[in-house]
Design a protein around this motif. Structure first.
Motif, PDB file in Angstrom:
ATOM      1  N   TYR A  56       1.101  -2.198   6.446  1.00 31.11           N
ATOM      2  CA  TYR A  56       1.435  -1.384   5.047  1.00 31.11           C
ATOM      3  C   TYR A  56       0.642   0.401   5.357  1.00 31.11           C
ATOM      4  O   TYR A  56       1.309   0.948   4.937  1.00 31.11           O
ATOM      5  N   ILE A  57      -0.123   0.535   6.156  1.00 28.85           N
ATOM      6  CA  ILE A  57      -1.069   1.629   6.716  1.00 28.85           C
ATOM      7  C   ILE A  57      -0.018   2.308   6.624  1.00 28.85           C
ATOM      8  O   ILE A  57       1.055   3.568   6.171  1.00 28.85           O
ATOM      9  N   GLU A  58       1.387   1.922   7.578  1.00 26.84           N
ATOM     10  CA  GLU A  58       2.569   2.657   7.512  1.00 26.84           C
ATOM     11  C   GLU A  58       3.741   2.843   7.483  1.00 26.84           C
ATOM     12  O   GLU A  58       4.103   3.476   7.314  1.00 26.84           O
ATOM     13  N   GLY A  59       3.957   2.036   6.464  1.00 24.00           N
ATOM     14  CA  GLY A  59       4.445   1.830   5.672  1.00 24.00           C
ATOM     15  C   GLY A  59       5.586   1.055   4.609  1.00 24.00           C
ATOM     16  O   GLY A  59       6.334   0.845   4.387  1.00 24.00           O
ATOM     17  N   TYR A  60       5.214  -0.461   5.523  1.00 17.06           N
ATOM     18  CA  TYR A  60       5.695  -1.357   5.194  1.00 17.06           C
ATOM     19  C   TYR A  60       5.371  -1.892   4.089  1.00 17.06           C
ATOM     20  O   TYR A  60       4.714  -2.111   3.560  1.00 17.06           O
ATOM     21  N   THR A  61       6.589  -3.005   3.622  1.00 15.42           N
ATOM     22  CA  THR A  61       6.587  -3.548   2.808  1.00 15.42           C
ATOM     23  C   THR A  61       6.167  -5.170   3.096  1.00 15.42           C
ATOM     24  O   THR A  61       6.135  -5.526   3.705  1.00 15.42           O
ATOM     25  N   TYR A  98      -4.464   7.457   2.001  1.00 18.14           N
ATOM     26  CA  TYR A  98      -4.321   6.363   1.712  1.00 18.14           C
ATOM     27  C   TYR A  98      -5.179   5.338   0.858  1.00 18.14           C
ATOM     28  O   TYR A  98      -5.070   4.533   0.343  1.00 18.14           O
ATOM     29  N   ASN A 127       4.956   2.579  -1.647  1.00 18.44           N
ATOM     30  CA  ASN A 127       3.211   2.701  -1.605  1.00 18.44           C
ATOM     31  C   ASN A 127       2.856   2.911  -2.870  1.00 18.44           C
ATOM     32  O   ASN A 127       1.891   2.110  -3.628  1.00 18.44           O
ATOM     33  N   VAL A 178      -8.049   1.144  11.362  1.00 22.68           N
ATOM     34  CA  VAL A 178      -6.598   0.441  11.558  1.00 22.68           C
ATOM     35  C   VAL A 178      -5.911   1.859  11.788  1.00 22.68           C
ATOM     36  O   VAL A 178      -4.263   1.530  11.592  1.00 22.68           O
ATOM     37  N   LEU A 204      -2.159  -5.032   7.520  1.00 16.47           N
ATOM     38  CA  LEU A 204      -3.150  -4.532   7.201  1.00 16.47           C
ATOM     39  C   LEU A 204      -2.735  -3.216   7.863  1.00 16.47           C
ATOM     40  O   LEU A 204      -1.803  -2.023   6.980  1.00 16.47           O
ATOM     41  N   PRO A 205      -2.133  -2.670   9.560  1.00 15.46           N
ATOM     42  CA  PRO A 205      -1.340  -2.020  10.079  1.00 15.46           C
ATOM     43  C   PRO A 205      -0.436  -1.757   9.453  1.00 15.46           C
ATOM     44  O   PRO A 205       0.225  -0.969   9.822  1.00 15.46           O
ATOM     45  N   MET A 242       9.356   5.133   1.268  1.00 16.51           N
ATOM     46  CA  MET A 242       8.103   3.795   1.055  1.00 16.51           C
ATOM     47  C   MET A 242       7.104   4.711   0.628  1.00 16.51           C
ATOM     48  O   MET A 242       6.331   4.251   0.097  1.00 16.51           O
TER      49      MET A 242
END
Lengths: 328, 233
Positions: free
Chosen positions: B105-110, A243, A31, A237, B102-103, A27
């Motif tokens: 995405y930040i954790e790496g989800y698409t 990032y 990303n 968040v 958003l949270p 990921m």
């Protein structure tokens, strides 16, 4: 990864988010790719502002790369002239034919010598009379004032200014030689001049590179400050600095990629523009000189430098400014 | 879940926002934090989310001493805390979907992977079908619910809300509060800072009261179901 979820009873609701290490790795790159494309899209959304920064980057690099081409060509030219080094040995007038023969043979067999040409005094005088325009004046001379001359061409390894001078000193010590000359002074002057130009171009190039870094850094800084609220929210968040920084670093990367291409085009155009006049100039010097442009390696180096400067500029900006934005 | 031990916070310039505050909030508990404006409610929440560090004392979350959490670890802590603000703090140029996601995405989800969770979160706050709208197209109450959906989308064990009903009419406020109650019922710890005393009285949960930086009531002595009235301040 979570602090609160670690060691927490799962019955207490709040199902924890489980992502394996491998998935995280995959990921991370997915990303990255997403953010890279995203920041390219960001550039497209503000085409004029981006284009201006990119043009500054590209055109700033055009000057050093054009200067580099000029230096490269002047090196080629001076290398060409360098190989023209010849040593003229003026021989004593009282030598016997046999002594002369022996000396010629000895010089010819030296390992530093590639070839010799013997110009005897009579033919030298004849040539001088024909080409100098003093023809009739020379006829008044009682004796031939010219000495025999042996022109020595060193092997290629001994044609540099230093090596040729060593050979000259060695030959000058020979009994048969009255004096020897090596027309080196102009060569040394040329080399010194080339070095001055090289150094000042290198300095100028360095200054322009620093300017590029500052310009990119400032543009990225403004972009960061423009998105201050967004960055704050992302931090709230749970976004890491890394990032948040990545899109800006990719912006710098794209500046470099596109700026590098602009530098290629502008350099090529500039060289094309000056090559006509250079060819005319060298034609006057009887030289079949052709201006060399950027070759593939040079282009890659220019591109690499452009990308490197773009990244460096954005890195300096994000390091300072992303960390400084704290949620309120 | 949250434990404050003799926590004081002095801002640069000498203003003391919190004075020796101690209390504990159990895991899965819902509590209100009330007090006049400037009493230190926001500061207290900011200490929990590590937006500030205490000047004196310790804050512990789930047994972790926040003083020992380095700057680099803060983002990972925040991922486990859902935060809701009076001004919603939404990204105005992003769709509702992207805001809530958003949270993730930040954790790496698409985007595709986040879809299910985002829809579940929006369902929960009653905004299903609004994914493609922009926040500006929504009412204040709806925007607040987008903020709540974002806070719960990665199912954090702790929710902090700073004046979540500040700009809403009583009916909407009650709706929002019952949302929090429903999270509390599935085991999430919830701490809500508010000055809407009428609402607090109706909800009948533990109430922590701050006054000039002192915690004058930790809601335990008074039984938790009898919030102080306006005259008590």
């Amino acid at each position: 990864m979570g602090f609160l979820k670690r060691g927490q009873d799962t019955r207490q609701g709040a199902r924890s988010v489980q992502i394996s290490r491998w998935r995280r790795f995959v990921m991370f790159w997915a990303n990255n790719a997403q953010q890279a494309i995203g920041s390219l899209g960001e550039l497209a959304r503000t085409p004029w502002a981006s284009l201006m920064t990119i043009a500054v980057l590209g055109l700033s690099l055009t000057l050093p790369s054009t200067l580099y081409v000029v230096v490269k060509n002047s090196q080629a030219v001076s290398a060409e002239w360098d190989t023209a080094a010849e040593i003229s040995l003026f021989l004593r007038k009282d030598l016997q034919t046999q002594e002369l023969q022996g000396f010629r043979e000895r010089v010819r067999l030296l390992e530093q010598v590639e070839s010799i040409t013997f110009v005897d005094r009579d033919s030298a005088l004849r040539e001088f009379r024909e080409s100098s325009g003093f023809g009739s004046a020379i006829d008044y001379l009682q004796t031939n004032p010219l000495p025999d001359v042996l022109i020595v061409v060193p092997v290629p390894e001994h044609r540099s200014a230093d090596r040729a001078r060593q050979l000259l000193e060695q030959l000058e010590k020979e009994r048969e030689v009255t004096s020897a000359t090596l027309d080196l002074q102009w060569l040394e002057r040329l080399q010194a001049l080339v070095r001055v130009i090289e150094n000042s171009f290198a300095g100028l190039g360095l200054l322009l590179c620093i300017a590029v870094v500052l310009i990119v850094g400032n543009t990225i800084r403004l972009a960061i400050l423009n998105r201050r609220d967004e960055i704050m929210i992302m931090k709230l968040v749970g976004a890491t600095d890394g990032y948040i920084q990545r899109p800006f670093l990719y912006t710098g990367f794209w500046y470099g990629v596109i700026g590098g291409v602009i530098a290629w085009i502008a350099t090529t155009l500039l060289i094309w523009w000056i090559s006509a006049s250079v060819v005319r100039l060298t034609a006057l010097y009887d030289s079949k000189f052709r201006l060399q442009g950027l070759d593939f390696n040079d282009m890659m180096v220019v591109w690499g430098i452009a990308i490197g400067l773009g990244l460096l500029g954005s890195w300096i900006a994000v390091r300072r400014h992303v960390a400084a934005i704290e949620p309120r | 879940m949250i434990r404050f031990e003799q926590v004081s916070k002095t801002y640069p310039g000498g203003f003391q926002a919190l004075k020796k505050v101690s209390f504990a909030l159990e895991s899965g508990e819902l509590a209100f934090l009330t007090g006049h404006s400037g009493a230190g409610k926001s500061t207290l929440l900011r200490l929990v989310a590590l937006m500030e560090r205490p000047s004196v004392g310790r804050v512990l979350i789930n047994g972790h001493d926040l003083n020992k959490i380095t700057r680099k670890q803060i983002p990972y802590l925040r991922r486990d805390i859902g935060m809701i603000f009076q001004d919603h703090r939404l990204l105005m140029d992003k769709t509702v979907f992207d805001n809530v996601a958003l949270p993730l995405y930040i954790e790496g989800y698409t985007q595709a992977e986040a879809k299910k969770r985002v829809q579940a979160a929006l369902d929960k706050v009653g905004l299903a079908g609004h994914e493609r709208k922009f926040p500006i197209m929504l009412s204040g109450g709806e925007q607040q619910r987008v903020g709540i959906a974002r806070a719960i989308v990665n199912k954090p064990p702790l929710l902090l809300a700073d004046e979540p009903t500040g700009n809403l009419d009583p009916k909407l406020s009650l709706e929002i509060m019952s949302l929090f109650e429903s999270f509390h019922q599935v085991g999430v710890s919830v701490l809500i800072a508010t000055h809407d005393l009428a609402l607090v009285a109706r909800m009948r949960h533990r109430n922590l009261v701050l006054k000039d930086g002192h915690m004058i009531d930790d809601g335990l002595a008074s039984g938790g179901y009898d919030p102080l009235t306006e005259e008590d301040y």
